[in-house]
Design a protein around this motif. Structure first.
Motif, short mmCIF file in Angstrom:
data_model
loop_
_atom_site.label_atom_id
_atom_site.label_comp_id
_atom_site.label_asym_id
_atom_site.label_seq_id
_atom_site.Cartn_x
_atom_site.Cartn_y
_atom_site.Cartn_z
N ILE A 188 0.84 -1.20 0.00
CA ILE A 188 0.00 0.00 0.00
C ILE A 188 0.88 1.25 0.00
O ILE A 188 2.10 1.16 0.11
N CYS A 189 0.23 2.38 -0.11
CA CYS A 189 0.96 3.65 -0.17
C CYS A 189 0.47 4.60 0.92
O CYS A 189 -0.46 4.29 1.66
N CYS A 190 1.14 5.72 0.98
CA CYS A 190 0.60 6.93 1.62
C CYS A 190 0.55 6.93 3.14
O CYS A 190 0.26 7.96 3.74
N GLN A 191 0.79 5.81 3.78
CA GLN A 191 0.72 5.77 5.24
C GLN A 191 2.12 5.78 5.83
O GLN A 191 2.99 5.04 5.39
N THR A 192 2.30 6.60 6.84
CA THR A 192 3.60 6.64 7.51
C THR A 192 3.66 5.62 8.64
O THR A 192 4.73 5.31 9.14
N ASN A 197 -5.28 -1.84 9.09
CA ASN A 197 -6.38 -2.72 8.68
C ASN A 197 -5.91 -3.90 7.83
O ASN A 197 -6.73 -4.66 7.32
N ASP A 198 -4.60 -4.01 7.68
CA ASP A 198 -4.00 -5.11 6.91
C ASP A 198 -4.60 -5.19 5.51
O ASP A 198 -4.90 -6.28 4.99
N VAL A 199 -4.77 -4.03 4.89
CA VAL A 199 -5.35 -3.96 3.55
C VAL A 199 -4.46 -4.66 2.53
O VAL A 199 -4.94 -5.31 1.60
N SER A 200 -3.15 -4.53 2.70
CA SER A 200 -2.24 -5.14 1.72
C SER A 200 -2.40 -6.66 1.68
O SER A 200 -2.38 -7.27 0.61
N THR A 201 -2.58 -7.27 2.85
CA THR A 201 -2.80 -8.72 2.89
C THR A 201 -4.16 -9.08 2.30
O THR A 201 -4.29 -10.06 1.54
N ALA A 202 -5.17 -8.29 2.62
CA ALA A 202 -6.52 -8.55 2.11
C ALA A 202 -6.55 -8.48 0.58
O ALA A 202 -7.24 -9.26 -0.08
N ARG A 203 -5.81 -7.54 0.01
CA ARG A 203 -5.78 -7.40 -1.44
C ARG A 203 -5.05 -8.58 -2.09
O ARG A 203 -5.50 -9.10 -3.12
N LYS A 224 0.88 -12.72 0.67
CA LYS A 224 1.46 -12.02 1.81
C LYS A 224 1.29 -10.52 1.62
O LYS A 224 1.40 -10.01 0.51
N GLY A 225 1.02 -9.82 2.71
CA GLY A 225 0.92 -8.37 2.67
C GLY A 225 2.13 -7.73 3.34
O GLY A 225 2.55 -8.16 4.41
N PHE A 226 2.67 -6.69 2.70
CA PHE A 226 3.85 -6.02 3.24
C PHE A 226 3.54 -4.61 3.75
O PHE A 226 4.45 -3.91 4.20
N GLY A 227 2.28 -4.20 3.67
CA GLY A 227 1.93 -2.86 4.13
C GLY A 227 2.76 -1.80 3.42
O GLY A 227 2.82 -1.77 2.19
N ALA A 243 2.70 7.64 -5.48
CA ALA A 243 1.74 6.89 -4.68
C ALA A 243 1.23 5.66 -5.44
O ALA A 243 1.11 4.56 -4.89
N ASP A 244 0.94 5.85 -6.74
CA ASP A 244 0.47 4.75 -7.58
C ASP A 244 1.51 3.64 -7.67
O ASP A 244 1.17 2.45 -7.66
N GLU A 245 2.76 4.02 -7.75
CA GLU A 245 3.82 3.02 -7.89
C GLU A 245 4.08 2.29 -6.57
O GLU A 245 4.50 1.13 -6.57
N ASN A 246 3.82 2.95 -5.46
CA ASN A 246 3.93 2.27 -4.16
C ASN A 246 2.74 1.35 -3.90
O ASN A 246 2.87 0.29 -3.28
N ARG A 247 1.57 1.77 -4.38
CA ARG A 247 0.33 1.01 -4.17
C ARG A 247 0.23 -0.04 -5.28
O ARG A 247 -0.25 0.22 -6.36
N ARG A 248 0.67 -1.26 -4.99
CA ARG A 248 0.84 -2.24 -6.05
C ARG A 248 0.65 -3.67 -5.54
O ARG A 248 0.65 -3.92 -4.33
N VAL A 249 0.52 -4.58 -6.49
CA VAL A 249 0.56 -6.02 -6.21
C VAL A 249 1.66 -6.62 -7.08
O VAL A 249 1.74 -6.33 -8.28
N GLU A 250 2.50 -7.42 -6.47
CA GLU A 250 3.61 -8.04 -7.20
C GLU A 250 3.50 -9.56 -7.11
O GLU A 250 2.95 -10.10 -6.15
#
Length: 256
Positions: A188-192, A197-203, A224-227, A243-250
């Motif tokens: 995910i992006c934008c959060q310091t 909410n573990d959004v990265s894992t959910a995605r 696996k989610g890396f936040g 932000a778009d480049e940080n907010r990704r799935v690999e």
């Protein structure tokens, strides 16, 4: 004139393709389709292999309580879903399952109310192999490939419909390369701070579940989610591009 334009706009298919439907009927108080519907369903499946199931709606007649009928409608949906899954049909990643029970405009003919309505769309044939598919096909263990053009609703694991093409590419690559094993990684992006909410894992799990529903062996993949722990650009990002480049799935290649 404005009213006519608005009506026409509302009649247009939202997702860019027209959904079709097929109905399966049930005997009184039963949660498995009746014999005539099973025969019709089998024939329909045989003639519709290149489709994707988008929605399942469950209905009951007006007999019995609202709560009982809602649960009966849910069981009917599940029995139809299992039949479709066993037949090898594909499911949309955002498959909707809605049990109406008896809370809808009932037909005077009770038998017509005891049904599950299947909504589906035709899968467009792949004309050329995508660049992403080529990357996966030629990848080696240890490589990480960004899943392009994958979009989620804000702070959610629900995938935006325009992302379905790349998901289908991923599915096809997994089907065509049976030795391919992957780890789906969410960022995910934008959060310091940490991903509360573990959004990265959910995605990442949402993509995993899509492949699982479409018959990819769970032994061939994990998620696996890396936040925000592995940003491409330093957080906070300086602009929306970063932000778009940080907010990704690999996709990490485990074996190929």
């Amino acid at each position: 004139m404005k009213k006519i334009g608005l009506i026409l706009l509302l009649l247009l298919p939202i997702s860019g393709f027209t959904q079709k439907q097929f109905e399966v009927f049930f005997d009184f108080n039963k949660d498995f389709p009746n014999q005539s519907s099973i025969l019709a369903l089998n024939e329909w499946i045989a003639n519709n292999k290149d489709i994707e199931i988008t929605k399942l709606l469950g209905f009951c007649d007006s007999i019995d309580t609202r709560n009982y009928n809602k649960h009966l409608a849910e069981r009917r949906i599940e029995s139809v879903r299992e039949l479709l899954e066993k037949s090898g049909l594909k499911f949309n990643i955002n498959l909707e399952k809605i049990a109406f029970g008896k809370d809808f405009k009932q037909s005077k003919i009770q038998a017509e109310n005891r049904r599950v309505t299947i909504f589906y769309a035709e899968i467009q044939a792949k004309i050329t192999e995508s660049e992403f598919s080529k990357q996966l096909k030629n990848s080696k263990a240890g490589e990480t490939i960004k899943l392009p053009n994958i979009y989620f609703f804000n702070n959610s694991a629900r995938i935006v419909p325009k992302s379905e093409t790349i998901l289908y590419d991923l599915l096809c690559a997994m089907e065509e390369n049976p030795k391919l094993k992957i780890e789906i990684q969410g960022h995910i992006c934008c959060q310091t701070e940490t991903d509360k909410n573990d959004v990265s894992t959910a995605r990442a799990r949402a993509i995993y579940n899509y492949l699982l529903r479409n018959k990819i062996d769970r032994k061939r993949m994990r998620f696996k989610g890396f936040g925000v722990s592995r940003p491409i650009h330093k957080i906070p990002e300086r602009n929306e591009t970063e932000a778009d480049e940080n907010r990704r799935v690999e996709i990490l290649i485990l074996e190929n």
